[in-house]
Design a protein around this motif. Structure first.
Motif, PDB file in Angstrom:
ATOM      1  N   ALA A   1      30.898  25.525  38.208  1.00  0.00           N
ATOM      2  CA  ALA A   1      31.870  26.051  37.243  1.00  0.00           C
ATOM      3  C   ALA A   1      32.277  27.480  37.582  1.00  0.00           C
ATOM      4  O   ALA A   1      32.041  28.396  36.802  1.00  0.00           O
ATOM      5  CB  ALA A   1      31.278  25.994  35.835  1.00  0.00           C
TER       6      ALA A   1
ATOM      7  N   TYR B   1      31.004  29.714  39.188  1.00  0.00           N
ATOM      8  CA  TYR B   1      29.799  30.369  38.670  1.00  0.00           C
ATOM      9  C   TYR B   1      29.257  31.348  39.719  1.00  0.00           C
ATOM     10  O   TYR B   1      28.656  30.941  40.723  1.00  0.00           O
ATOM     11  CB  TYR B   1      28.779  29.260  38.397  1.00  0.00           C
ATOM     12  CG  TYR B   1      27.598  29.568  37.521  1.00  0.00           C
ATOM     13  CD1 TYR B   1      27.463  30.771  36.854  1.00  0.00           C
ATOM     14  CD2 TYR B   1      26.609  28.604  37.353  1.00  0.00           C
ATOM     15  CE1 TYR B   1      26.376  31.008  36.029  1.00  0.00           C
ATOM     16  CE2 TYR B   1      25.512  28.824  36.528  1.00  0.00           C
ATOM     17  CZ  TYR B   1      25.415  30.029  35.872  1.00  0.00           C
ATOM     18  OH  TYR B   1      24.344  30.258  35.061  1.00  0.00           O
TER      19      TYR B   1
ATOM     20  N   ARG C   1      21.645  36.595  36.555  1.00  0.00           N
ATOM     21  CA  ARG C   1      21.609  35.155  36.274  1.00  0.00           C
ATOM     22  C   ARG C   1      20.419  34.490  36.975  1.00  0.00           C
ATOM     23  O   ARG C   1      19.848  33.533  36.450  1.00  0.00           O
ATOM     24  CB  ARG C   1      22.940  34.517  36.699  1.00  0.00           C
ATOM     25  CG  ARG C   1      24.088  34.966  35.813  1.00  0.00           C
ATOM     26  CD  ARG C   1      25.436  34.516  36.330  1.00  0.00           C
ATOM     27  NE  ARG C   1      26.492  34.940  35.408  1.00  0.00           N
ATOM     28  CZ  ARG C   1      27.780  34.911  35.674  1.00  0.00           C
ATOM     29  NH1 ARG C   1      28.206  34.469  36.857  1.00  0.00           N
ATOM     30  NH2 ARG C   1      28.656  35.311  34.796  1.00  0.00           N
TER      31      ARG C   1
ATOM     32  N   THR D   1      31.377  37.693  34.803  1.00  0.00           N
ATOM     33  CA  THR D   1      31.228  38.915  35.594  1.00  0.00           C
ATOM     34  C   THR D   1      32.491  39.788  35.537  1.00  0.00           C
ATOM     35  O   THR D   1      32.372  41.012  35.439  1.00  0.00           O
ATOM     36  CB  THR D   1      30.858  38.587  37.052  1.00  0.00           C
ATOM     37  OG1 THR D   1      31.773  37.602  37.549  1.00  0.00           O
ATOM     38  CG2 THR D   1      29.454  38.045  37.151  1.00  0.00           C
ATOM     39  N   PRO D   2      33.716  39.226  35.550  1.00  0.00           N
ATOM     40  CA  PRO D   2      34.901  40.083  35.480  1.00  0.00           C
ATOM     41  C   PRO D   2      34.962  40.912  34.189  1.00  0.00           C
ATOM     42  O   PRO D   2      35.456  42.048  34.202  1.00  0.00           O
ATOM     43  CB  PRO D   2      36.064  39.086  35.550  1.00  0.00           C
ATOM     44  CG  PRO D   2      35.494  37.901  36.236  1.00  0.00           C
ATOM     45  CD  PRO D   2      34.075  37.815  35.800  1.00  0.00           C
TER      46      PRO D   2
ATOM     47  N   THR E   1      40.112  37.875  35.956  1.00  0.00           N
ATOM     48  CA  THR E   1      38.964  37.072  36.374  1.00  0.00           C
ATOM     49  C   THR E   1      39.124  36.836  37.876  1.00  0.00           C
ATOM     50  O   THR E   1      39.849  37.572  38.550  1.00  0.00           O
ATOM     51  CB  THR E   1      38.800  35.776  35.562  1.00  0.00           C
ATOM     52  OG1 THR E   1      37.583  35.140  36.002  1.00  0.00           O
ATOM     53  CG2 THR E   1      39.974  34.829  35.697  1.00  0.00           C
ATOM     54  N   ASP E   2      38.473  35.811  38.398  1.00  0.00           N
ATOM     55  CA  ASP E   2      38.528  35.570  39.838  1.00  0.00           C
ATOM     56  C   ASP E   2      39.950  35.177  40.277  1.00  0.00           C
ATOM     57  O   ASP E   2      40.655  34.468  39.558  1.00  0.00           O
ATOM     58  CB  ASP E   2      37.563  34.455  40.231  1.00  0.00           C
ATOM     59  CG  ASP E   2      36.142  34.786  39.817  1.00  0.00           C
ATOM     60  OD1 ASP E   2      35.845  35.985  39.636  1.00  0.00           O
ATOM     61  OD2 ASP E   2      35.347  33.848  39.657  1.00  0.00           O
TER      62      ASP E   2
ATOM     63  N   GLU F   1      32.682  37.478  44.456  1.00  0.00           N
ATOM     64  CA  GLU F   1      32.219  36.452  43.519  1.00  0.00           C
ATOM     65  C   GLU F   1      31.828  35.194  44.305  1.00  0.00           C
ATOM     66  O   GLU F   1      32.631  34.281  44.475  1.00  0.00           O
ATOM     67  CB  GLU F   1      33.325  36.112  42.503  1.00  0.00           C
ATOM     68  CG  GLU F   1      33.958  37.304  41.793  1.00  0.00           C
ATOM     69  CD  GLU F   1      33.040  38.011  40.809  1.00  0.00           C
ATOM     70  OE1 GLU F   1      32.124  37.353  40.255  1.00  0.00           O
ATOM     71  OE2 GLU F   1      33.223  39.227  40.600  1.00  0.00           O
TER      72      GLU F   1
HETATM   73  N1  GLU Z   1      32.954  33.848  38.653  1.00  0.00           N
HETATM   74  C1  GLU Z   1      32.920  34.610  37.453  1.00  0.00           C
HETATM   75  C2  GLU Z   1      31.690  34.299  36.629  1.00  0.00           C
HETATM   76  O1  GLU Z   1      30.917  33.461  36.974  1.00  0.00           O
HETATM   77  C3  GLU Z   1      34.187  34.448  36.635  1.00  0.00           C
HETATM   78  C4  GLU Z   1      34.653  33.049  36.429  1.00  0.00           C
HETATM   79  C5  GLU Z   1      34.018  32.403  35.223  1.00  0.00           C
HETATM   80  O2  GLU Z   1      33.837  33.053  34.179  1.00  0.00           O
HETATM   81  O3  GLU Z   1      33.724  31.214  35.321  1.00  0.00           O
HETATM   82  O4  GLU Z   1      31.455  34.927  35.627  1.00  0.00           O
END
Ligand code: GLU
Length: 297
Positions: free
Chosen positions: A125, A127, A133, A179-180, A216-217, A242
């Motif tokens: 996802a 992720y 994490r 993360t963003p 975001t990404d 990311e």
């Molecule tokens: N890759 C980032 C994250 O895992 C942003 C995309 C998302 O929220 O799924 O937080």
């Protein structure tokens, strides 16, 4: 550099629109051209996650339901996107066919809990793997390298990248637990930041003028750009790294190793490239190379 890979939208947007329509007419398997192979007569060491899943002949996979190109629910109720294709490849290696996959919507802030509570067997996802994490879950991969970016309305010329947000009044939208949402705080006042649970709500807020920027990404934003009929654009270079991992129960080294081996095989067989080409690759320019994996722990 991969982080700065140019993602070409223009002409490819039309191609994606066609592809989306074609997928929408399919039942069950998403895009037939990317139907993963399903291993027959699999045998795994008793007691492993792989053995349990193969025996159950079903798997619960957490993914996004509202992110075009990576994980999106389409009219048939089926899921389409690069993440869901990667997930189907892993299920296939366990001998589990696509119609035996149970999809579990996994908004950003819920991913660790869903894994820890055993409500999903794995999460694919968008992720990002990071140390915070990793204290709660383990990651296979990475299987893709993205980077944070900004999306604005196409007629916005004031915002050109994260530095242009400093001291500006722009309202910025992102998602809780992502993360963003953390990274952008370096550039803006907290009062400028609006957080929703999913990115489609940010895209709606941009459309209605409630916010000026969605962050975001790059590849997540690209999905919304490609669906916007030219209303949105990406601005600036990516400004974070990311690496996308597959989240699993913490410490399940054997399952992590199995997933990494499966991804390596998929890169060799062309299944990984095909998963990209039939989803995000309809819009993004380059087919990625499978990144070097982190060690399983
Ligand atoms: N890759 C980032 C994250 O895992 C942003 C995309 C998302 O929220 O799924 O937080």
């Amino acid at each position: 550099m991969r982080w700065k890979a140019v993602l070409r939208v223009g002409v490819a947007m039309a191609a994606f629109a066609v592809a989306t329509t074609a997928c929408g007419q399919q039942q069950g398997l998403g895009s037939s051209s990317s139907t993963p192979s399903v291993a027959q007569g699999v045998h795994f060491e008793p007691g492993t996650t792989m053995a349990k899943l193969a025996e159950a002949h079903t798997i619960r996979i957490g993914t996004k339901f509202d992110q075009p190109l990576f994980g999106q629910q389409i009219l048939s109720g089926n899921l389409t996107g690069f993440d869901t294709e990667v997930a189907r490849i892993i299920a296939g290696a366990l001998g589990i066919p696509p119609d035996k996959v149970q999809w579990v919507e996994s908004p950003s802030a819920q991913r660790e809990e869903l894994i820890k509570q055993g409500r999903v067997d794995l999460v694919v996802a968008t992720y990002t793997i990071n140390d915070k994490r990793r204290q709660q879950v383990s990651f296979a991969g990475p299987y893709y390298l993205a980077g944070q970016s900004l999306m604005v309305k196409s007629d916005n010329t004031a915002i050109t990248g994260p530095d242009s947000l400093r001291g500006a009044r722009a309202k910025v939208c992102s998602v809780q637990g992502s993360t963003p949402a953390e990274n952008i705080r370096k550039y803006i006042d907290p009062a400028q930041l609006t957080l929703f649970d999913v990115y489609s709500k940010c895209a709606d807020a941009l459309r209605t003028g409630q916010v000026d920027v969605v962050t975001t990404d790059n590849v997540v934003l690209l999905g919304f750009v490609s669906n916007s009929n030219g209303a949105y654009k990406l601005v600036g270079d990516t400004f974070t790294k990311e690496p996308y991992g597959i989240g699993i129960r913490k410490g399940d080294v054997a399952f992590c190793t199995f997933i990494n081996d499966t991804l390596t095989q998929a890169a060799k067989s062309g299944a990984y490239a095909n998963a990209w080409k039939t989803t995000a690759g309809k819009v993004a320019e380059q087919t990625p190379q499978l990144p070097t994996f982190d060690s399983c722990s």
